[in-house]
Write a protein that holds these residues in place. Structure first.
Motif, PDB file in Angstrom:
ATOM      1  N   GLN A   6       0.837  -1.085  -0.112  1.00 46.19           N
ATOM      2  CA  GLN A   6      -0.040   0.021   0.000  1.00 46.19           C
ATOM      3  C   GLN A   6       1.183   0.953   0.117  1.00 46.19           C
ATOM      4  OE1 GLN A   6      -2.586  -1.026   3.550  1.00 46.19           O
ATOM      5  NE2 GLN A   6      -3.885  -1.005   1.936  1.00 46.19           N
ATOM      6  N   GLU A   7       2.467   1.097   0.238  1.00 41.08           N
ATOM      7  CA  GLU A   7       2.843   2.851   1.095  1.00 41.08           C
ATOM      8  C   GLU A   7       3.666   2.566  -0.512  1.00 41.08           C
ATOM      9  OE1 GLU A   7       5.670   1.638   3.860  1.00 41.08           O
ATOM     10  OE2 GLU A   7       7.170   2.582   2.420  1.00 41.08           O
ATOM     11  N   TRP A   8       3.867   1.775  -1.292  1.00 41.31           N
ATOM     12  CA  TRP A   8       4.433   1.173  -2.874  1.00 41.31           C
ATOM     13  C   TRP A   8       3.189   2.602  -3.712  1.00 41.31           C
ATOM     14  CZ3 TRP A   8       6.679  -4.086  -3.840  1.00 41.31           C
ATOM     15  CH2 TRP A   8       7.921  -3.625  -2.985  1.00 41.31           C
ATOM     16  N   VAL A   9       1.753   1.847  -3.601  1.00 36.59           N
ATOM     17  CA  VAL A   9       1.195   1.851  -4.147  1.00 36.59           C
ATOM     18  C   VAL A   9       1.660   3.935  -4.313  1.00 36.59           C
ATOM     19  CG1 VAL A   9      -1.698   2.335  -4.669  1.00 36.59           C
ATOM     20  CG2 VAL A   9      -0.209  -0.188  -4.181  1.00 36.59           C
ATOM     21  N   GLN A  10       0.782   4.271  -2.703  1.00 30.73           N
ATOM     22  CA  GLN A  10       1.170   5.876  -2.640  1.00 30.73           C
ATOM     23  C   GLN A  10       1.988   6.362  -3.118  1.00 30.73           C
ATOM     24  OE1 GLN A  10       0.261   6.549   1.302  1.00 30.73           O
ATOM     25  NE2 GLN A  10      -2.205   6.035   0.690  1.00 30.73           N
ATOM     26  N   ARG A  11       3.348   6.087  -2.555  1.00 29.49           N
ATOM     27  CA  ARG A  11       4.682   6.445  -3.626  1.00 29.49           C
ATOM     28  C   ARG A  11       4.194   6.940  -4.256  1.00 29.49           C
ATOM     29  NH1 ARG A  11      10.265   4.046  -2.258  1.00 29.49           N
ATOM     30  NH2 ARG A  11       9.134   2.969  -0.641  1.00 29.49           N
ATOM     31  N   PHE A  12       3.980   5.927  -5.417  1.00 29.60           N
ATOM     32  CA  PHE A  12       4.433   5.688  -6.816  1.00 29.60           C
ATOM     33  C   PHE A  12       3.466   5.889  -7.525  1.00 29.60           C
ATOM     34  CE2 PHE A  12       8.170   2.941  -5.323  1.00 29.60           C
ATOM     35  CZ  PHE A  12       8.944   3.879  -5.801  1.00 29.60           C
ATOM     36  N   ASP A  13       2.207   6.557  -7.392  1.00 27.90           N
ATOM     37  CA  ASP A  13       0.487   6.728  -7.503  1.00 27.90           C
ATOM     38  C   ASP A  13       0.218   5.501  -8.373  1.00 27.90           C
ATOM     39  OD1 ASP A  13      -1.389   8.085  -7.828  1.00 27.90           O
ATOM     40  OD2 ASP A  13      -0.314   9.278  -9.346  1.00 27.90           O
ATOM     41  N   LEU A  14       0.311   5.006  -8.122  1.00 32.29           N
ATOM     42  CA  LEU A  14      -0.074   3.037  -8.788  1.00 32.29           C
ATOM     43  C   LEU A  14      -1.596   3.178  -8.655  1.00 32.29           C
ATOM     44  CD1 LEU A  14       2.765   0.791  -7.854  1.00 32.29           C
ATOM     45  CD2 LEU A  14       2.384   2.095  -9.710  1.00 32.29           C
ATOM     46  N   LYS A  15      -1.956   2.933  -9.729  1.00 31.56           N
ATOM     47  CA  LYS A  15      -3.707   2.711  -9.705  1.00 31.56           C
ATOM     48  C   LYS A  15      -3.688   0.763  -9.404  1.00 31.56           C
ATOM     49  CE  LYS A  15      -6.017   5.342 -12.644  1.00 31.56           C
ATOM     50  NZ  LYS A  15      -5.544   5.780 -13.645  1.00 31.56           N
ATOM     51  N   VAL A  16      -4.250  -0.361  -8.514  1.00 35.58           N
ATOM     52  CA  VAL A  16      -3.949  -1.322  -8.319  1.00 35.58           C
ATOM     53  C   VAL A  16      -6.008  -1.961  -8.733  1.00 35.58           C
ATOM     54  CG1 VAL A  16      -4.556  -3.159  -6.621  1.00 35.58           C
ATOM     55  CG2 VAL A  16      -3.011  -1.858  -6.329  1.00 35.58           C
ATOM     56  N   GLU A  17      -5.923  -2.418 -10.146  1.00 33.31           N
ATOM     57  CA  GLU A  17      -7.261  -2.707 -10.363  1.00 33.31           C
ATOM     58  C   GLU A  17      -7.859  -3.906 -10.282  1.00 33.31           C
ATOM     59  OE1 GLU A  17      -6.984  -1.501 -14.566  1.00 33.31           O
ATOM     60  OE2 GLU A  17      -7.480   0.898 -13.859  1.00 33.31           O
ATOM     61  N   ARG A  18      -6.955  -4.711  -9.722  1.00 33.89           N
ATOM     62  CA  ARG A  18      -6.763  -6.717  -9.771  1.00 33.89           C
ATOM     63  C   ARG A  18      -6.289  -6.903  -8.621  1.00 33.89           C
ATOM     64  NH1 ARG A  18      -6.004  -7.853 -14.626  1.00 33.89           N
ATOM     65  NH2 ARG A  18      -7.829  -8.712 -15.188  1.00 33.89           N
ATOM     66  N   LEU A  19      -6.787  -7.369  -8.523  1.00 32.07           N
ATOM     67  CA  LEU A  19      -6.075  -8.528  -7.174  1.00 32.07           C
ATOM     68  C   LEU A  19      -6.115  -9.947  -7.133  1.00 32.07           C
ATOM     69  CD1 LEU A  19      -7.211  -7.119  -4.154  1.00 32.07           C
ATOM     70  CD2 LEU A  19      -4.781  -7.022  -4.744  1.00 32.07           C
ATOM     71  N   HIS A  20      -5.216 -11.261  -7.258  1.00 30.02           N
ATOM     72  CA  HIS A  20      -5.070 -12.295  -8.001  1.00 30.02           C
ATOM     73  C   HIS A  20      -3.908 -13.039  -7.196  1.00 30.02           C
ATOM     74  CE1 HIS A  20      -3.267 -14.805 -10.933  1.00 30.02           C
ATOM     75  NE2 HIS A  20      -4.323 -15.093 -10.305  1.00 30.02           N
ATOM     76  N   THR A  21      -4.657 -13.828  -6.377  1.00 28.68           N
ATOM     77  CA  THR A  21      -4.499 -14.958  -5.592  1.00 28.68           C
ATOM     78  C   THR A  21      -4.837 -16.673  -5.937  1.00 28.68           C
ATOM     79  OG1 THR A  21      -6.533 -14.687  -4.227  1.00 28.68           O
ATOM     80  CG2 THR A  21      -5.111 -13.621  -3.350  1.00 28.68           C
ATOM     81  N   HIS A  22      -3.246 -17.373  -5.787  1.00 34.98           N
ATOM     82  CA  HIS A  22      -3.481 -18.787  -5.973  1.00 34.98           C
ATOM     83  C   HIS A  22      -3.079 -19.311  -5.222  1.00 34.98           C
ATOM     84  CE1 HIS A  22      -2.882 -22.160  -8.800  1.00 34.98           C
ATOM     85  NE2 HIS A  22      -2.192 -21.945  -8.198  1.00 34.98           N
ATOM     86  N   ILE A  23      -3.244 -19.995  -4.560  1.00 35.98           N
ATOM     87  CA  ILE A  23      -3.383 -21.027  -3.312  1.00 35.98           C
ATOM     88  C   ILE A  23      -2.439 -22.336  -4.111  1.00 35.98           C
ATOM     89  CG2 ILE A  23      -5.312 -21.922  -2.968  1.00 35.98           C
ATOM     90  CD1 ILE A  23      -4.190 -21.776  -0.197  1.00 35.98           C
ATOM     91  N   GLY A  24      -2.110 -22.804  -4.798  1.00 39.90           N
ATOM     92  CA  GLY A  24      -1.950 -24.014  -5.031  1.00 39.90           C
ATOM     93  C   GLY A  24      -2.943 -24.699  -6.209  1.00 39.90           C
TER      94      GLY A  24
END
Ligand SMILES: Cc1ncc(COP(=O)(O)O)c(C=O)c1O
Length: 252
Positions: A5-23
């Motif tokens: 979240q800190e990086w997202v703020q610092r570099f002014d990023l837009k997070v559009e998708r979250l991706h998880t894969h457990i295995g």
């Protein structure tokens, strides 16, 4: 996640998708817990429009193994999406990657019994097939169990106990390992086999052709045939030629 979240703020990023894969092949309960944890992450990213929950839905290849009921495990996920929409107005898009679930049991490896060998009354009867690690590595790699049937050319109906092995020069090229130990032989009761009989190895649609010991001992990649719903079939991969196996080799 705080750091992300800190990086997202610092570099002014837009997070559009979250991706998880457990295995792959995880338990439905674990998958549901991961889905719920993933939903907690979504709440930390108000701009995210979709949640991708990856793949890994367990399928039963053997008759005693269970296949994930997507309707059942999807219910709590659906409710979590609806709850989010109700609470925040966010209509999150769901993505999944159910490759194994769709294809795992849709394919089989067709091979031929090359030889039948007995190591005596205190030993085993082996069927040596003309496939193995080169098409289907899962049994050797992690003791995966695949249904195997003998299609007898002579109409044999009696059964016998067999260990089925592959054609690679490896003691680990074993198609019937013990489910707990890939190095232990676990004989299966099969229709009595003779050289030339067909062997059908089922559940071969995922992590088989794509995860095999290709070109071991210069065995060519096997051809692939699509069986259509109307019973007709079509070649979808040609058998590899020796020239193709050698084409990237650079003579010294
Ligand atoms: C991100 C991701 N999605 C999907 C898959 C494949 O899942 P499945 O085995 O259910 O096809 C994998 C495999 O590890 C993966 O890493």
């Amino acid at each position: 996640m705080d750091e992300v979240q800190e990086w997202v703020q610092r570099f002014d990023l837009k997070v559009e998708r979250l991706h998880t894969h457990i295995g792959s092949g995880s338990d439905p309960q674990i998958w549901q817990r991961v889905a719920s944890l993933s939903m907690d992450l979504v709440k930390k990213f108000p701009g995210a429009k979709s949640l991708n929950l990856g793949g890994g839905y367990k399928i039963g290849r053997m008759s005693h193994e269970k296949t994930t009921d997507l309707q059942q495990v999807g219910q709590p996920v659906k409710q979590a999406f609806e709850k989010l929409a109700h609470e925040t107005g966010r209509r999150l898009h769901l993505e999944i990657e159910p490759g194994t679930w769709l294809l795992g049991n849709a394919c089989c490896v067709l091979s031929t019994a090359r030889d039948i060998v007995s190591t005596g009354p205190d030993g085993y009867q082996f069927i040596k097939s003309d496939t193995g690690m080169t098409e289907i590595l899962r049994p050797s790699l992690y003791a995966a169990q695949h249904p195997i049937s003998v299609i007898s050319r002579s109409g044999e109906t009696h059964t016998s106990q067999y260990v089925v092995v592959g054609h690679c020069c490896e003691s680990g090229d074993l198609l019937t390992p013990d489910a707990q130990d890939s190095e232990k032989l676990a004989p299966r009761e099969l229709i009595r086999a003779f050289p030339g009989d067909l062997l059908v190895i089922d559940g071969a649609g995922a992590y088989c052709a794509s995860m095999s010991a290709k070109n071991y001992n210069s065995f060519p990649e096997a051809p692939e045939i699509l069986l259509k719903a109307d019973g007709s079939h079509r070649l979808i991969r040609r058998r590899q030629t020796l020239e193709q196996i050698l084409e990237n080799e650079i003579p010294a």
